[in-house]
Scaffold this motif. Structure first.
Motif, PDB file in Angstrom:
ATOM      1  N   GLU A  41       0.837  -1.204   0.000  1.00 42.15           N
ATOM      2  CA  GLU A  41       0.000   0.000   0.000  1.00 42.15           C
ATOM      3  C   GLU A  41       0.873   1.256   0.000  1.00 42.15           C
ATOM      4  OE1 GLU A  41      -3.127   2.322  -0.478  1.00 42.15           O
ATOM      5  OE2 GLU A  41      -3.162   0.134  -0.603  1.00 42.15           O
ATOM      6  N   GLU A  42       1.992   1.238   0.730  1.00 39.98           N
ATOM      7  CA  GLU A  42       2.908   2.382   0.735  1.00 39.98           C
ATOM      8  C   GLU A  42       3.443   2.639  -0.677  1.00 39.98           C
ATOM      9  OE1 GLU A  42       6.027   2.089   3.689  1.00 39.98           O
ATOM     10  OE2 GLU A  42       4.584   1.514   5.239  1.00 39.98           O
ATOM     11  N   VAL A  43       3.778   1.579  -1.403  1.00 46.81           N
ATOM     12  CA  VAL A  43       4.272   1.721  -2.775  1.00 46.81           C
ATOM     13  C   VAL A  43       3.179   2.315  -3.662  1.00 46.81           C
ATOM     14  CG1 VAL A  43       5.070   0.468  -4.823  1.00 46.81           C
ATOM     15  CG2 VAL A  43       6.023  -0.073  -2.582  1.00 46.81           C
ATOM     16  N   ARG A  44       1.968   1.856  -3.488  1.00 50.40           N
ATOM     17  CA  ARG A  44       0.846   2.402  -4.268  1.00 50.40           C
ATOM     18  C   ARG A  44       0.658   3.889  -3.976  1.00 50.40           C
ATOM     19  NH1 ARG A  44      -2.830  -2.761  -3.069  1.00 50.40           N
ATOM     20  NH2 ARG A  44      -2.204  -4.027  -4.851  1.00 50.40           N
ATOM     21  N   LEU A  46       2.878   5.946  -3.271  1.00 45.20           N
ATOM     22  CA  LEU A  46       3.959   6.666  -3.950  1.00 45.20           C
ATOM     23  C   LEU A  46       3.716   6.735  -5.467  1.00 45.20           C
ATOM     24  CD1 LEU A  46       6.981   5.051  -2.066  1.00 45.20           C
ATOM     25  CD2 LEU A  46       6.196   7.430  -1.857  1.00 45.20           C
ATOM     26  N   ASN A  47       2.618   6.134  -5.923  1.00 47.05           N
ATOM     27  CA  ASN A  47       2.273   6.064  -7.348  1.00 47.05           C
ATOM     28  C   ASN A  47       3.304   5.293  -8.163  1.00 47.05           C
ATOM     29  OD1 ASN A  47      -0.193   7.521  -7.204  1.00 47.05           O
ATOM     30  ND2 ASN A  47       0.987   9.407  -7.030  1.00 47.05           N
ATOM     31  N   CYS A  48       3.889   4.274  -7.557  1.00 42.46           N
ATOM     32  CA  CYS A  48       4.861   3.416  -8.234  1.00 42.46           C
ATOM     33  C   CYS A  48       4.183   2.088  -8.555  1.00 42.46           C
ATOM     34  CB  CYS A  48       6.082   3.187  -7.354  1.00 42.46           C
ATOM     35  SG  CYS A  48       6.984   4.701  -6.992  1.00 42.46           S
ATOM     36  N   GLN A  49       4.489   1.566  -9.745  1.00 44.28           N
ATOM     37  CA  GLN A  49       3.842   0.326 -10.164  1.00 44.28           C
ATOM     38  C   GLN A  49       4.815  -0.795 -10.473  1.00 44.28           C
ATOM     39  OE1 GLN A  49       0.932   1.080 -13.187  1.00 44.28           O
ATOM     40  NE2 GLN A  49       0.037   2.765 -12.056  1.00 44.28           N
ATOM     41  N   SER A  50       6.108  -0.567 -10.217  1.00 47.22           N
ATOM     42  CA  SER A  50       7.082  -1.639 -10.398  1.00 47.22           C
ATOM     43  C   SER A  50       8.136  -1.524  -9.300  1.00 47.22           C
ATOM     44  CB  SER A  50       7.709  -1.591 -11.790  1.00 47.22           C
ATOM     45  OG  SER A  50       8.408  -0.388 -11.978  1.00 47.22           O
ATOM     46  N   LEU A  51       8.928  -2.565  -9.185  1.00 52.96           N
ATOM     47  CA  LEU A  51       9.939  -2.641  -8.130  1.00 52.96           C
ATOM     48  C   LEU A  51      11.307  -2.834  -8.748  1.00 52.96           C
ATOM     49  CD1 LEU A  51       8.014  -5.021  -5.732  1.00 52.96           C
ATOM     50  CD2 LEU A  51       8.364  -2.571  -5.423  1.00 52.96           C
ATOM     51  N   PRO A  52      12.350  -2.562  -8.013  1.00 51.70           N
ATOM     52  CA  PRO A  52      12.389  -2.001  -6.670  1.00 51.70           C
ATOM     53  C   PRO A  52      12.088  -0.506  -6.674  1.00 51.70           C
ATOM     54  CG  PRO A  52      14.617  -2.232  -7.496  1.00 51.70           C
ATOM     55  CD  PRO A  52      13.701  -2.821  -8.540  1.00 51.70           C
ATOM     56  N   VAL A  53      11.733  -0.004  -5.498  1.00 50.47           N
ATOM     57  CA  VAL A  53      11.539   1.418  -5.277  1.00 50.47           C
ATOM     58  C   VAL A  53      12.459   1.813  -4.128  1.00 50.47           C
ATOM     59  CG1 VAL A  53       9.926   3.216  -4.551  1.00 50.47           C
ATOM     60  CG2 VAL A  53       9.137   1.389  -6.060  1.00 50.47           C
ATOM     61  N   VAL A  54      13.223   2.888  -4.341  1.00 50.31           N
ATOM     62  CA  VAL A  54      14.146   3.372  -3.310  1.00 50.31           C
ATOM     63  C   VAL A  54      13.778   4.797  -2.948  1.00 50.31           C
ATOM     64  CG1 VAL A  54      16.547   3.870  -2.742  1.00 50.31           C
ATOM     65  CG2 VAL A  54      16.013   1.946  -4.205  1.00 50.31           C
ATOM     66  N   LEU A  55      13.742   5.057  -1.651  1.00 44.86           N
ATOM     67  CA  LEU A  55      13.573   6.412  -1.146  1.00 44.86           C
ATOM     68  C   LEU A  55      14.847   6.779  -0.398  1.00 44.86           C
ATOM     69  CD1 LEU A  55       9.975   6.154   0.357  1.00 44.86           C
ATOM     70  CD2 LEU A  55      10.635   7.090  -1.861  1.00 44.86           C
TER      71      LEU A  55
END
Length: 77
Positions: A41-44, A46-55
């Motif tokens: 849900e946190e990734v959603r 952020l409006n991201c739809q693929s991985l990986p995601v880095v902050l």
């Protein structure tokens, strides 16, 4: 150094490459596996739809294995 958060998923090749990259740089990061629905849900959010995601700190999310972008953001911290 700013806090680094990595959203990943088991079996994701790019996630593995990114973790190896961060480890090779000696960087500490908090890994959040999206198999946990709350992290997904946190990734959603952020409006991201693929991985990986880095902050990194307050930066915009970095999606995918982009070591050049990550290097730039880390050097700005």
């Amino acid at each position: 150094m700013e806090k680094i958060t990595l959203y990943s998923k088991t079996g994701c090749g790019q996630c593995v490459f990114l973790k190896r990259y961060l480890d090779s740089k000696g960087l500490n990061y908090l890994e959040k596996n999206v198999e946990d629905e709350s992290y997904l849900e946190e990734v959603r959010e952020l409006n991201c739809q693929s991985l990986p995601v880095v902050l990194i700190g307050q930066s915009a999310p970095v999606v995918g294995f982009q070591p050049d972008v990550i290097e730039r953001l880390i050097s700005q911290c």
